[in-house]
Design a protein around this motif. Structure first.
Motif, mmCIF file in Angstrom:
data_model
loop_
_atom_site.group_PDB
_atom_site.id
_atom_site.type_symbol
_atom_site.label_atom_id
_atom_site.label_comp_id
_atom_site.label_asym_id
_atom_site.label_seq_id
_atom_site.Cartn_x
_atom_site.Cartn_y
_atom_site.Cartn_z
ATOM 1 N N VAL A 76 0.760 -1.257 0.165
ATOM 2 C CA VAL A 76 0.027 -0.176 0.007
ATOM 3 C C VAL A 76 0.803 1.129 -0.152
ATOM 4 N N SER A 77 0.746 2.018 -1.065
ATOM 5 C CA SER A 77 1.833 3.227 -1.254
ATOM 6 C C SER A 77 1.053 4.358 -1.491
ATOM 7 N N THR A 78 -0.181 4.435 -0.840
ATOM 8 C CA THR A 78 -1.179 5.714 -0.937
ATOM 9 C C THR A 78 -0.628 6.580 -0.095
ATOM 10 N N LYS A 79 -1.377 7.842 -0.360
ATOM 11 C CA LYS A 79 -1.296 8.950 0.761
ATOM 12 C C LYS A 79 -1.753 8.485 2.153
ATOM 13 N N ALA A 80 -1.388 9.009 3.175
ATOM 14 C CA ALA A 80 -1.518 8.445 4.617
ATOM 15 C C ALA A 80 -3.301 8.157 4.726
ATOM 16 N N ALA A 81 -4.047 9.264 4.400
ATOM 17 C CA ALA A 81 -5.359 9.352 4.686
ATOM 18 C C ALA A 81 -6.208 8.381 3.683
ATOM 19 N N ALA A 82 -5.396 7.801 2.725
ATOM 20 C CA ALA A 82 -5.847 6.711 1.813
ATOM 21 C C ALA A 82 -5.550 5.364 2.171
ATOM 22 N N VAL A 83 -4.800 5.100 3.104
ATOM 23 C CA VAL A 83 -4.291 3.833 3.524
ATOM 24 C C VAL A 83 -5.678 2.938 4.019
ATOM 25 N N ASP A 84 -6.256 3.347 5.182
ATOM 26 C CA ASP A 84 -7.222 2.322 5.493
ATOM 27 C C ASP A 84 -8.410 2.193 4.583
ATOM 28 N N PRO A 85 -9.034 3.274 3.790
ATOM 29 C CA PRO A 85 -10.099 3.119 2.821
ATOM 30 C C PRO A 85 -9.602 2.001 1.621
#
Ligand code: KPL
Length: 304
Positions: A76-85
């Motif tokens: 998972v290499s998204t922005k922090a806010a997108a990790v859980d979703p």
């Protein structure tokens, strides 16, 4: 027991600059890399990476949202806010023995994974940015450290067979301390560069020295309160080293501000000041920077 080849299968969620960089690096190391897509339109995607004056292209298979096949290893290499979703969106494809590795700035996510899974965490000083023309530019090569927060263990087989083959990628038995060190550095460099719209190197100038000193003191006090003394004691020195080695870079937070995207402030300074052990501290400069960045305000007054 998965075969050696299966240990090298990686699905990537979040093909931004860092995701693209590691998609190339893993593919070059012999891994089979699949990109998770948000739509059904493409079966394959070609990603271009400029690195050290060379342009490389790789075409990766895409896995659409409706694909039911299990995911053995997920980056998972998204922005922090997108990790859980993002993890939630593919949780039906995870299994009890799936590996989830999160490579994102900040803290305060991936703590409640499906099936009782625990996320491995990684942190990298590799720099990469998205060129407006669509390709990714590797801005410098650094070190990547991976481990399981709070658990000292030998590198698992998947690490040895995939990430362990990458140059300057190390297994880290104390990754939690490494993550705190990176968090503390980001708490200083990212909000200052974003609020004052300057490159990392400018923070070393006389103009920003008082702010830098005050913010390092606040962040060190917060790290001490959170039981991270070793991070606190070397913070100023660590910040100056990163400022010098990335002098020409625009921090990721400044890039987000300039691109009109949400920033990671809630997962960097927001995480720090919201930590239960830190809530008694005032940390006025942290609070002022959080307010300014959340409001999209540029600061000019450089007195702390
Ligand atoms: O991690 C970074 C970021 O920009 O997010 C630093 C270390 C500050 C380099 O720019």
């Amino acid at each position: 027991m998965p075969s050696d080849a299966a240990l090298r299968d990686w699905h990537i969620l979040g093909a931004g600059a860092i995701g693209t960089l590691f998609a190339h690096r893993l593919a070059n190391a012999g891994c089979r890399v699949v990109l998770l897509s948000r739509g059904d339109a493409e079966a394959r995607r070609t990603l271009t990476l400029d690195s050290g004056g060379l342009t490389r292209q790789h075409t990766f298979p895409m896995s659409p949202p409706g694909d039911p096949t299990p995911i053995p290893r997920l980056l998972v290499s998204t922005k922090a806010a997108a990790v859980d979703p993002a993890i939630h969106s593919i949780c039906h494809r995870l299994q009890a023995h799936s590996t989830v590795l999160v490579l994102a700035n900040g803290m305060g996510f991936a703590s409640d994974l499906p099936l009782g899974l625990t996320a491995f965490r990684g942190t990298t000083t590799d720099g990469a940015w998205r060129h407006p023309a669509g390709h990714t530019v590797q801005a410098g090569s650094g070190t990547t450290r991976i481990g399981l927060p709070g658990v000292a263990m030998a590198p698992p087989d998947w690490f040895r067979d995939s990430w362990g083959r990458l140059r300057d990628c190390q297994w880290d038995n104390a990754v939690e301390t490494t993550l705190w060190r990176k968090l503390a550095i980001n708490c200083v460099i990212n909000p200052l560069t974003a609020a004052y719209r300057c490159r990392n190197g400018e923070l070393a100038s006389a103009t920003y020295r008082p702010l830098l000193t005050t913010l390092c003191s606040e962040v060190s006090a917060a790290c001490r309160a959170a039981g991270r003394d070793s991070v606190a004691s070397s913070l100023r020195e660590d910040v100056l080293a990163v400022i010098h080695s990335t002098a020409q870079n625009r921090s990721s937070m400044l890039q987000d501000v300039l691109g009109g995207r949400p920033t990671e402030i809630d997962f960097i300074n927001g995480y720090l000041i919201g930590h239960p052990a830190v809530t008694g501290l005032e940390l006025p400069l942290n609070r002022r920077l959080i307010r300014a960045i959340t409001a999209g305000q540029q600061l000019e007054d450089t007195w702390p």
